[in-house]
Design a protein around this motif. Sequence first.
Motif, PDB file in Angstrom:
ATOM      1  N   CYS A 154       0.827  -1.201   0.000  1.00 44.91           N
ATOM      2  CA  CYS A 154       0.000   0.000   0.000  1.00 44.91           C
ATOM      3  C   CYS A 154       0.867   1.260   0.000  1.00 44.91           C
ATOM      4  N   VAL A 155       0.498   2.233  -0.835  1.00 45.23           N
ATOM      5  CA  VAL A 155       1.149   3.544  -0.842  1.00 45.23           C
ATOM      6  C   VAL A 155       0.509   4.375   0.266  1.00 45.23           C
ATOM      7  N   LYS A 156       1.320   4.800   1.243  1.00 46.89           N
ATOM      8  CA  LYS A 156       0.784   5.536   2.401  1.00 46.89           C
ATOM      9  C   LYS A 156       1.393   6.941   2.408  1.00 46.89           C
ATOM     10  N   ILE A 157       0.567   7.914   2.052  1.00 47.81           N
ATOM     11  CA  ILE A 157       1.031   9.295   1.901  1.00 47.81           C
ATOM     12  C   ILE A 157       0.662  10.091   3.141  1.00 47.81           C
ATOM     13  N   PHE A 158       1.669  10.621   3.814  1.00 46.45           N
ATOM     14  CA  PHE A 158       1.442  11.524   4.941  1.00 46.45           C
ATOM     15  C   PHE A 158       1.546  12.950   4.415  1.00 46.45           C
ATOM     16  N   ASP A 159       0.375  13.558   4.174  1.00 42.56           N
ATOM     17  CA  ASP A 159       0.325  14.961   3.741  1.00 42.56           C
ATOM     18  C   ASP A 159       0.212  15.777   5.020  1.00 42.56           C
ATOM     19  N   ILE A 160       1.335  16.260   5.492  1.00 43.76           N
ATOM     20  CA  ILE A 160       1.476  16.678   6.891  1.00 43.76           C
ATOM     21  C   ILE A 160       0.471  17.755   7.314  1.00 43.76           C
ATOM     22  N   ASN A 161       0.249  18.781   6.461  1.00 39.54           N
ATOM     23  CA  ASN A 161      -0.887  19.698   6.604  1.00 39.54           C
ATOM     24  C   ASN A 161      -1.013  20.297   8.017  1.00 39.54           C
ATOM     25  N   LEU A 162       0.044  20.975   8.480  1.00 41.49           N
ATOM     26  CA  LEU A 162       0.027  21.577   9.819  1.00 41.49           C
ATOM     27  C   LEU A 162      -0.953  22.747   9.845  1.00 41.49           C
ATOM     28  N   ARG A 163      -1.869  22.719  10.798  1.00 35.26           N
ATOM     29  CA  ARG A 163      -2.889  23.756  10.907  1.00 35.26           C
ATOM     30  C   ARG A 163      -2.955  24.255  12.350  1.00 35.26           C
ATOM     31  N   GLN A 164      -2.922  25.581  12.514  1.00 37.36           N
ATOM     32  CA  GLN A 164      -3.036  26.229  13.822  1.00 37.36           C
ATOM     33  C   GLN A 164      -2.134  25.516  14.845  1.00 37.36           C
ATOM     34  N   GLN A 165      -2.715  25.137  15.995  1.00 34.00           N
ATOM     35  CA  GLN A 165      -1.907  24.458  17.015  1.00 34.00           C
ATOM     36  C   GLN A 165      -2.190  22.955  17.030  1.00 34.00           C
ATOM     37  N   PHE A 166      -2.828  22.447  15.951  1.00 34.74           N
ATOM     38  CA  PHE A 166      -3.343  21.079  15.986  1.00 34.74           C
ATOM     39  C   PHE A 166      -2.312  20.030  15.555  1.00 34.74           C
ATOM     40  N   TYR A 167      -1.153  20.017  16.180  1.00 31.98           N
ATOM     41  CA  TYR A 167      -0.178  18.968  15.891  1.00 31.98           C
ATOM     42  C   TYR A 167       0.815  18.889  17.043  1.00 31.98           C
ATOM     43  N   THR A 168       1.440  17.728  17.181  1.00 31.52           N
ATOM     44  CA  THR A 168       2.485  17.534  18.197  1.00 31.52           C
ATOM     45  C   THR A 168       3.642  16.785  17.549  1.00 31.52           C
ATOM     46  N   LYS A 169       4.781  16.857  18.181  1.00 36.48           N
ATOM     47  CA  LYS A 169       5.960  16.140  17.699  1.00 36.48           C
ATOM     48  C   LYS A 169       5.684  14.631  17.656  1.00 36.48           C
ATOM     49  N   GLU A 170       4.984  14.133  18.669  1.00 34.55           N
ATOM     50  CA  GLU A 170       4.702  12.692  18.737  1.00 34.55           C
ATOM     51  C   GLU A 170       3.822  12.244  17.561  1.00 34.55           C
ATOM     52  N   VAL A 171       2.774  13.018  17.257  1.00 32.73           N
ATOM     53  CA  VAL A 171       1.882  12.676  16.141  1.00 32.73           C
ATOM     54  C   VAL A 171       2.668  12.661  14.828  1.00 32.73           C
ATOM     55  N   ILE A 172       3.517  13.653  14.633  1.00 30.76           N
ATOM     56  CA  ILE A 172       4.290  13.729  13.388  1.00 30.76           C
ATOM     57  C   ILE A 172       5.271  12.561  13.281  1.00 30.76           C
ATOM     58  N   LYS A 173       5.945  12.258  14.384  1.00 28.82           N
ATOM     59  CA  LYS A 173       6.921  11.156  14.369  1.00 28.82           C
ATOM     60  C   LYS A 173       6.246   9.815  14.076  1.00 28.82           C
ATOM     61  N   GLU A 174       5.129   9.558  14.735  1.00 29.29           N
ATOM     62  CA  GLU A 174       4.423   8.287  14.503  1.00 29.29           C
ATOM     63  C   GLU A 174       3.905   8.191  13.072  1.00 29.29           C
ATOM     64  N   SER A 175       3.480   9.321  12.522  1.00 28.41           N
ATOM     65  CA  SER A 175       2.989   9.333  11.139  1.00 28.41           C
ATOM     66  C   SER A 175       4.126   9.090  10.155  1.00 28.41           C
ATOM     67  N   LEU A 176       5.282   9.696  10.408  1.00 30.28           N
ATOM     68  CA  LEU A 176       6.450   9.474   9.549  1.00 30.28           C
ATOM     69  C   LEU A 176       6.877   8.008   9.577  1.00 30.28           C
ATOM     70  N   GLN A 177       6.724   7.363  10.711  1.00 30.70           N
ATOM     71  CA  GLN A 177       7.103   5.955  10.829  1.00 30.70           C
ATOM     72  C   GLN A 177       6.125   5.025  10.114  1.00 30.70           C
ATOM     73  N   ARG A 178       4.891   5.514   9.874  1.00 34.07           N
ATOM     74  CA  ARG A 178       3.862   4.672   9.247  1.00 34.07           C
ATOM     75  C   ARG A 178       3.690   4.942   7.748  1.00 34.07           C
ATOM     76  N   CYS A 179       4.273   6.030   7.228  1.00 34.06           N
ATOM     77  CA  CYS A 179       4.058   6.364   5.811  1.00 34.06           C
ATOM     78  C   CYS A 179       5.235   5.898   4.969  1.00 34.06           C
ATOM     79  N   ASN A 180       5.049   5.892   3.633  1.00 29.63           N
ATOM     80  CA  ASN A 180       6.201   5.702   2.746  1.00 29.63           C
ATOM     81  C   ASN A 180       6.410   6.885   1.796  1.00 29.63           C
TER      82      ASN A 180
END
Length: 297
Positions: A148-174
């Motif tokens: 499966c092609v897994k695209i993480f379109d990071i799309n940072l908006r306002q304050q709605f993101y954390t380092k942990e969420v980004i790191k886990e997403s990077l580990q799950r996408c290709n």
Amino acid sequence: MNNKRYVVGLGEVLWDVLPEGKKLGGAPANFAYHAGQFLGNDNTIAISALGEDRLADETIEALREHGLNDLLPRVPYPTGTVQVQLDEQGIPTYDIKENVAWDNIPFDDDIKMIARNCRAVCFGSLAQRNVVSRETIHKFLDATPADCVKIFDINLRQQFYTKEVIKESLQRCNILKINDEELVLIGRMFGYPGLDIENKCWLILGKYNLDMLVLTCGTNGSYVFSPGQMSFQATPKVEVADTVGAGDSFTGSFCAAILSGKTVSEAHKLAVEVSAFVCTQNGAMPQLPAELLNKAN
């Protein structure tokens, strides 16, 4: 539905309330719509959640009008809305309402079945701001087939993101899709602010073992990094109506072209042309002209 392979936009489905009225939006639905224009609507689907309200019914109607398949369980929260203000250049700023339906996407049997038959999925950080949807996104990604092609379109908006969420997403996408402003923020967050743009991209590509990293730089062009090669495309000069959904159209058309067997540079060129066209239109889901659609074949 068992033998089909789906291309999925997973996350927020909402209404962008623009100065001229409300339009259906949300990056995952936009992605699925544009991928579907190339791959056929039967194979693309938007997955999110809706409230038990009139706006939810309008959402279903609007998606059907655009020919978009959906899997949108109803939950006891309001359907999502975003107030969008456009500056003189047509660049949007967003006020994204909280504690809404797409914050509470359940991982039910229907969603699990789509995950197991998923050919490509695009997800972002915004829909992971609440634990319910975040866990659903993680379970979905973990249930997809190995190819499966897994695209993480990071799309940072306002304050709605954390380092942990980004790191886990990077580990799950290709594939990571990021813009130049987001790259600066990620560089600071992960502790490599001194590197130039290209070296930051090569570092992230290698560190997370990605197949591709797509970097968009607005009017300064865009890049696709993949192991051993880099593609650059200049941004076409067009008369901008608004830029809402342009990035999602880039991602959707790029993904469709890659799935259709195009090279990275061919897919990149098409994505740039599609997003430039979308900038000349109002709203996130215009019908693409035949001359663009034929380029993915």
